[in-house]
Design a protein around this motif. Structure first.
Motif, PDB file in Angstrom:
ATOM      1  N   GLU A 132       5.732  -1.167   4.095  1.00 13.80           N
ATOM      2  CA  GLU A 132       5.353   0.076   3.423  1.00 13.80           C
ATOM      3  C   GLU A 132       5.518   1.279   4.346  1.00 13.80           C
ATOM      4  N   PRO A 133       5.632   2.507   3.783  1.00 14.64           N
ATOM      5  CA  PRO A 133       5.951   3.674   4.610  1.00 14.64           C
ATOM      6  C   PRO A 133       4.856   4.112   5.566  1.00 14.64           C
ATOM      7  N   ALA A 134       3.578   3.929   5.221  1.00 11.19           N
ATOM      8  CA  ALA A 134       2.492   4.371   6.105  1.00 11.19           C
ATOM      9  C   ALA A 134       1.338   3.387   5.975  1.00 11.19           C
ATOM     10  N   GLU A 135       1.095   2.622   7.010  1.00  3.12           N
ATOM     11  CA  GLU A 135       0.052   1.600   6.958  1.00  3.12           C
ATOM     12  C   GLU A 135      -1.340   2.226   7.097  1.00  3.12           C
ATOM     13  N   GLU A 169      -8.157  -3.974  -4.335  1.00  2.00           N
ATOM     14  CA  GLU A 169      -8.387  -2.611  -4.840  1.00  2.00           C
ATOM     15  C   GLU A 169      -7.621  -1.560  -4.035  1.00  2.00           C
ATOM     16  N   PHE A 170      -7.129  -1.931  -2.874  1.00  2.00           N
ATOM     17  CA  PHE A 170      -6.371  -0.988  -2.052  1.00  2.00           C
ATOM     18  C   PHE A 170      -4.858  -1.227  -2.128  1.00  2.00           C
ATOM     19  N   VAL A 171      -4.436  -2.026  -3.094  1.00  2.00           N
ATOM     20  CA  VAL A 171      -3.026  -2.379  -3.229  1.00  2.00           C
ATOM     21  C   VAL A 171      -2.441  -1.725  -4.477  1.00  2.00           C
ATOM     22  N   ASP A 172      -1.203  -1.265  -4.366  1.00  2.00           N
ATOM     23  CA  ASP A 172      -0.468  -0.639  -5.473  1.00  2.00           C
ATOM     24  C   ASP A 172       0.533  -1.668  -6.005  1.00  2.00           C
ATOM     25  N   PHE A 173       0.227  -2.301  -7.127  1.00  2.00           N
ATOM     26  CA  PHE A 173       1.032  -3.406  -7.630  1.00  2.00           C
ATOM     27  C   PHE A 173       2.393  -2.938  -8.156  1.00  2.00           C
ATOM     28  N   GLY A 174       2.435  -1.733  -8.719  1.00  2.00           N
ATOM     29  CA  GLY A 174       3.717  -1.192  -9.150  1.00  2.00           C
ATOM     30  C   GLY A 174       4.643  -0.931  -7.980  1.00  2.00           C
ATOM     31  N   TYR A 175       4.067  -0.532  -6.851  1.00  2.00           N
ATOM     32  CA  TYR A 175       4.872  -0.308  -5.648  1.00  2.00           C
ATOM     33  C   TYR A 175       5.455  -1.630  -5.136  1.00  2.00           C
ATOM     34  N   ILE A 176       4.644  -2.692  -5.128  1.00  2.00           N
ATOM     35  CA  ILE A 176       5.158  -4.007  -4.714  1.00  2.00           C
ATOM     36  C   ILE A 176       6.337  -4.401  -5.598  1.00  2.00           C
ATOM     37  N   ALA A 177       6.212  -4.158  -6.893  1.00  2.00           N
ATOM     38  CA  ALA A 177       7.295  -4.516  -7.815  1.00  2.00           C
ATOM     39  C   ALA A 177       8.582  -3.777  -7.465  1.00  2.00           C
ATOM     40  N   GLN A 178       8.474  -2.514  -7.059  1.00  2.00           N
ATOM     41  CA  GLN A 178       9.667  -1.774  -6.661  1.00  2.00           C
ATOM     42  C   GLN A 178      10.299  -2.363  -5.403  1.00  2.00           C
ATOM     43  N   VAL A 179       9.470  -2.726  -4.443  1.00  2.00           N
ATOM     44  CA  VAL A 179      10.012  -3.346  -3.227  1.00  2.00           C
ATOM     45  C   VAL A 179      10.640  -4.693  -3.561  1.00  2.00           C
ATOM     46  N   ALA A 180      10.038  -5.431  -4.481  1.00  2.82           N
ATOM     47  CA  ALA A 180      10.633  -6.703  -4.915  1.00  2.82           C
ATOM     48  C   ALA A 180      12.000  -6.460  -5.548  1.00  2.82           C
ATOM     49  N   ARG A 181      12.134  -5.389  -6.328  1.00  2.00           N
ATOM     50  CA  ARG A 181      13.434  -5.069  -6.938  1.00  2.00           C
ATOM     51  C   ARG A 181      14.460  -4.709  -5.862  1.00  2.00           C
ATOM     52  N   ASP A 195      -4.480   9.213   5.502  1.00  2.00           N
ATOM     53  CA  ASP A 195      -4.862  10.609   5.263  1.00  2.00           C
ATOM     54  C   ASP A 195      -4.838  10.970   3.778  1.00  2.00           C
ATOM     55  N   GLY A 196      -4.616   9.967   2.916  1.00  2.00           N
ATOM     56  CA  GLY A 196      -4.651  10.194   1.482  1.00  2.00           C
ATOM     57  C   GLY A 196      -3.310  10.476   0.838  1.00  2.00           C
ATOM     58  N   ARG A 197      -2.261  10.694   1.622  1.00  2.00           N
ATOM     59  CA  ARG A 197      -0.938  10.954   1.041  1.00  2.00           C
ATOM     60  C   ARG A 197      -0.414   9.704   0.353  1.00  2.00           C
ATOM     61  N   VAL A 198       0.210   9.893  -0.816  1.00  2.00           N
ATOM     62  CA  VAL A 198       0.756   8.778  -1.582  1.00  2.00           C
ATOM     63  C   VAL A 198       2.277   8.897  -1.613  1.00  2.00           C
ATOM     64  N   ASP A 199       2.954   7.796  -1.290  1.00  2.00           N
ATOM     65  CA  ASP A 199       4.418   7.747  -1.312  1.00  2.00           C
ATOM     66  C   ASP A 199       4.831   6.439  -1.970  1.00  2.00           C
ATOM     67  N   ASN A 226       0.837  -1.197   0.000  1.00  2.00           N
ATOM     68  CA  ASN A 226       0.000   0.000   0.000  1.00  2.00           C
ATOM     69  C   ASN A 226       0.871   1.244   0.000  1.00  2.00           C
ATOM     70  N   SER A 227       0.675   2.106  -0.964  1.00  2.00           N
ATOM     71  CA  SER A 227       1.443   3.354  -1.031  1.00  2.00           C
ATOM     72  C   SER A 227       0.633   4.568  -0.583  1.00  2.00           C
TER      73      SER A 227
END
Length: 480
Positions: free
Chosen positions: A321-324, A346-358, A232-236, A227-228
């Motif tokens: 992730e940075p903010a749960e 629907e609440f998961v950012d798949f591109g973000y997971i890929a970055q953490v996997a890298r 509070d709605g902030r995206v990181d 989750n990115s």
């Protein structure tokens, strides 16, 4: 009934193997991966495949550890078999180099397990290719079980998309990507059960490894990495937290730990050195992504699957992730007051997971290609002086090129300076041990540097106690 018989046969086979996944023969003829190979491997990590994995795992309805094990559509048994099938497919693509096994055992009753329960971890091993390094093992894990609001409810929906299909998907993707390359040391990819019931699956692996004397040089767990968006709605999307323990919470300090504290090495435990290494190599190889070091075992008073490895004496860290967003963790799926709850894809950012996997894959590759951290590193304390002399044991790895001394200010979190000293086992630097922290790294002929080793004090030899005086010979008897 078929599933029960098949599982029983598999578990008997694993019992005979004795967890062979933690020690396999090396392939002496393989060429190790180059930095270009690693870069290509990182580019090949796919957010689309990760998305498909997360959605499939969430689609089993629940993966609660105590849920159904016989259905092919719902419950932890169906999820386990599907995970193994994905790793089996990657093992086939690797030409059989990736070894996939089921690690099954019976968990006794406890606070979150009401009766003896069969748990199964799915484990894939990529053996190292260098004979001198094959027994050096790096482990990466995610947990494939999930939970709803009530941790003891195996029937309610618990899709567990972020916690922890995200970590499981990352581990599967990393295993499949890395099994196409060759490394000196051994890599173990684990998806474990029983995390939500008290870290049960990972505890079993860590304890068995300790009993067998396995050399696990580093362990990563990936738990809640999907989750990115904060509550509070902030995206990181550009950073991940890496939790790394310092001085462990133990009732009695060992001599080794007491020496660490006495010499000001509280921030130089093996786990902290591992975390520095991960940050350096991940940020070098994954452009624009930051690894935030958090000097704690885990989030405040919480835990994860790295903890049993720490307890067993291994260096281990946690990615999160940075903010749960707690609306999407450990929650029954529902809508209240117009707000959606539940751990859904629907609440998961798949591109973000890929970055953490890298990030994981970059660090694992750097560890498995580099030499082992130097052993027996000591700092001379024979006399008071402003220079510092360090000594260490010679490595046995055939591709070793030399050693590097690193140092930093006592208040700095990361290594700031270094000096390559060649293929020697001691070196003197014109720096005071009073003012900086030192470490020693091994470097191979391809320029791969190991994790740093913190020196312990080399005390001057104590003079041997004087031998007791021999007793005087008795006087001869007087002559008559």
């Amino acid at each position: 009934m078929y599933h029960r018989r098949a599982m029983a046969m598999t578990l008997r086979r694993i019992a005979v193997l004795g967890l062979s996944m933690l020690g396999l023969a090396a392939d002496a003829h393989a060429a190790p991966a180059t930095q270009a190979d690693v870069k290509n491997m990182l580019r090949g990590i796919s957010d689309k495949r990760i998305e498909a994995t997360v959605r499939k795992l969430a689609g089993f309805g629940t993966r609660h550890t105590l849920s159904d094990t016989t259905s092919d559509e719902r419950g932890i048994g169906a999820a386990r078999r599907w995970v193994k099938a994905q790793l089996d497919a990657c093992a086939q693509q690797s030409g059989g180099r990736l070894k996939v096994e089921l690690d099954g055992f019976t968990a006794p009753p406890g606070r979150r397990i009401t009766q003896p329960t069969e748990l199964v971890n799915v484990i894939a091993t990529l053996p190292g290719d260098q004979a001198e390094s094959v027994d050096r093992i790096y482990v990466v894990s995610g947990h494939y079980d999930s939970m709803p609001s009530n941790v003891m409810d195996p029937a309610a929906d618990a899709p567990g998309a972020d916690d922890d299909a995200s970590g499981t998907a990352a581990v599967i993707e990393i295993a499949c990507a890395m099994s196409k390359l060759h490394f000196d040391a051994t890599l173990v990819f684990m998806t474990v059960a029983g995390e939500e019931q008290g870290l049960v699956g990972s505890t079993h692996v860590a304890e068995e490894a300790r009993k067998a004397g396995k050399h696990i040089a580093g362990m990563f767990t990936n738990d809640i990495i999907g989750n990115s968006r904060a509550d509070d709605g902030r995206v990181d999307r550009g950073r991940v937290r890496l939790f790394a323990e310092g001085v462990p919470d133990v009732k009695e300090m060992s001599d080794e730990l007491r020496t660490l504290v006495r010499t000001g090495g509280e921030n130089d435990t093996p786990t902290r050195e591992l975390a520095r290494f991960i940050k350096e190599h991940a940020e070098r190889d994954v452009a624009g992504f930051k690894v935030d070091l958090v000097w704690r075992r885990d989030r405040y008073l919480r835990g994860g699957d790295h903890a049993p490895f720490l307890n067993a004496g291994y260096a281990a860290v946690r990615f999160t992730e940075p903010a749960e967003n707690y609306k999407h963790q450990h929650q029954n799926v529902r809508v209240e007051g117009g707000v959606s709850y539940g751990d859904l894809p629907e609440f998961v950012d798949f591109g973000y997971i890929a970055q953490v996997a890298r990030v994981n894959a970059a660090a694992l590759a750097a560890l498995a290609l580099a030499p082992a951290a130097p052993h027996g590193v000591q700092m001379e304390t024979v006399k008071l002086e402003n220079d510092t002399t360090l000594r260490w044991d010679a490595s046995t790895e055939p591709d070793l090129a030399g050693y590097r001394i690193v140092w930093r200010d006592t208040t700095a979190p990361l290594w700031q300076n270094h000096k390559d000293v060649g293929l020697v086992t001691h070196a003197t630097l014109p720096l005071s041990k009073d003012n900086v922290v030192f470490g020693v790294q091994a470097i191979d002929k391809d320029g791969n540097a190991s994790v740093a080793s913190y020196p312990t004090p080399l005390q001057p030899p104590r003079p041997a106690p004087a031998a007791p005086a021999a007793p005087a010979a008795p006087a001869p008897p007087a002559r008559p």
